[in-house]
Scaffold this active site. Structure first.
Site, short mmCIF file in Angstrom:
data_model
loop_
_atom_site.label_atom_id
_atom_site.label_comp_id
_atom_site.label_asym_id
_atom_site.label_seq_id
_atom_site.Cartn_x
_atom_site.Cartn_y
_atom_site.Cartn_z
N HIS A 218 0.81 -1.33 -0.03
CA HIS A 218 -0.01 0.12 0.00
C HIS A 218 0.81 1.28 0.08
CE1 HIS A 218 -3.78 -1.87 0.56
NE2 HIS A 218 -3.67 -2.36 1.44
N ALA A 219 2.23 1.11 0.39
CA ALA A 219 2.94 2.53 0.56
C ALA A 219 3.17 3.33 -0.60
CB ALA A 219 4.32 2.05 1.11
#
Length: 474
Positions: A218-219
């Site tokens: 997700h980063a």
């Protein structure tokens, strides 16, 4: 010939469990159960002290963001987190088991400060990380930032930075955050250290690498999201490209859309990203609809509540395999997820450990001319995840290890529903589950909850026809 590499150790597991959503036990339970089956001895290489420089993060993430999450004063016990009681809960369980069995203990760390001391020893033994990006080395800039944030006038600015980079909520600043980031990202990057691209027709040594603590999909470039601060997957793919690997396929089996990886490579015709995920109103991250796909390079497969093994097999056979055939990847990176398994705290999908493992192994077994990297990711029932990661590790080892004599492996994971977990240091964690390995897959078990499945077979076939235009719906 296949070379098996895994990054895992007591040190890495305890560092990984600093991540709040691991609840101080997910990685340690996995490492311990894999060790209980003696699986590490079947690997060609076991990375025990992974590390990367904070400057390595800058190959994808922005410099201001990296400065914000790797401040030196975060590598300590923070004022609101000084109690060791929760973090050390498994140490007490381990000590009781060791006393009862008389087994010689392996090296573990009794406090987070001890972990950090070992981390510093590792760091001192690695190459200097003063690589320069911009006008000043990152380390010097961090020192300057550290001095600034200690002043009273900087408090408001610090709060602004936290909001800007989403360093609160599901991505809080926690004790020893920079150490966690450097160890876990280093573990992923270590898997390809000796991986080389060879000309077609040359002798091929296939690498299968595993880091169950990686897969932080997700980063974003300058923002933390969904328990993910550094996108080790993007950094891995970039490192593979630097090594000369042109075609790379990324497959994401996580319950959540792999938005960080999808965004990073959405304009690339060399990196193929395939994500199957729950897509419903209000469910994080709310991205990855079918119309965002641009096959065969960018593929998003939105799914509904109740997704099961039969649905998964259809998607692998009718969508993923044909897409991989089109791309012909040199390397396949798989984020295996686990939050879609029966028993996970999200309770959205009903995949079994056997079913998800079978899907992943089908890909590994089919694309034998591609290197494979297996990463972890989601999974919020630690007892389920330790079983799944162990079973998938065992499946890889049994099929591909060159260290198995006469086709025999010391420990078999039986398929009968009453098969018991082996005795090991954390066996009492499984007491309420009757010590059974397959209790979450066992039909009729109180742990095997049946969900309504809203995924219709004809809808999945329509997806296949749209995403793989050459497919025959009949």
């Amino acid at each position: 010939m296949t070379k098996l590499i895994i990054s895992s150790s007591e040190f890495q597991a305890q560092v990984a469990d600093l991540l709040p959503c691991n609840r101080n036990k997910k990685s340690q339970l996995t490492h311990s159960l894999i060790d209980a089956y003696h699986l590490f001895e079947y690997f060609d290489e076991v990375v025990k002290d992974p590390y990367c420089s904070s400057s390595d993060f800058l190959r994808f993430h922005s410099e201001p963001y990296v400065e914000a999450i790797t401040r030196h004063d975060y590598n300590q016990l923070l004022p609101y987190d000084k109690s060791e009681e929760s973090w050390a809960q498994l140490n007490e369980i381990r000590d009781l088991w060791l006393q009862a069995t008389g087994v010689n203990p392996q090296k573990t760390y009794k406090s987070r400060m001890e972990l950090y001391q070992h981390f510093n020893e590792i760091k001192m033994n690695r190459e200097d990380d003063e690589e320069t990006y911009g006008n000043l080395p990152l380390r010097k800039k961090q020192r300057m930032l550290h001095e600034e944030v200690l002043t009273d006038d900087s408090v408001d600015d610090n709060d602004i930075l936290k909001k800007k980079y989403n360093l609160s909520g599901d991505c809080p600043i926690f004790s020893y955050l920079p150490m966690y980031l450097q160890v876990i990202t280093g573990a992923t990057l270590s898997l390809i250290t000796d991986m080389e691209k060879v000309p077609k027709g040359s002798e091929f040594e296939r690498v299968i690498g595993i880091n169950w603590d990686g897969g932080r999909h997700h980063a974003l470039r300058q923002k933390a999201e969904g328990f993910c601060y550094i996108n080790d997957i993007v950094l891995l793919i970039q490192a593979l490209r630097k090594k000369g690997f042109q075609k790379i396929s990324y497959i994401d089996f996580d319950l959540h859309h792999g938005d960080g990886v999808d965004n990073a490579f959405k304009f690339s015709n060399f990196i193929q990203t395939i994500s199957l995920h729950l897509y419903e109103t209000g469910f994080f991250p709310g991205t990855g609809d079918l119309n965002s796909s641009k096959p065969p390079y960018r593929v998003n497969i939105p799914l509904l509540h109740g997704f099961d093994d039969t649905n998964l097999a259809t998607i692998v056979d009718r969508i993923i395999m044909p897409l991989l055939n089109q791309h012909e990847p040199d390397v396949i990176v798989i984020q295996s997820g686990g939050d879609g398994l029966i028993g996970d705290r999200f309770k959205e999908w009903q995949l079994t450990i056997r079913g998800l493992t079978r899907a992943i192994m089908d890909i590994i077994n089919t694309y034998t001319s591609s290197h494979i990297i297996l990463l972890g990711g989601g999974g919020y029932n630690e007892l389920v995840m330790s079983r799944f990661n162990t079973y998938l590790t065992w499946s890889v080892v049994r099929k591909y290890s060159s260290h198995i004599s006469d086709g025999l492996i010391k420990e078999y994971i039986e398929t009968d529903d009453d098969y018991m977990l082996p005795d090991h240091e954390f066996i009492e964690m499984y007491k309420e589950e009757y010590y059974k390995f397959w209790i979450y897959d066992e039909p009729g078990s109180t742990r095997c909850k049946k969900l309504i499945n809203y995924n219709k077979p004809d809808t999945l076939l329509k997806y296949a026809k749209k995403l793989v235009p050459t497919i025959d719906e009949s």
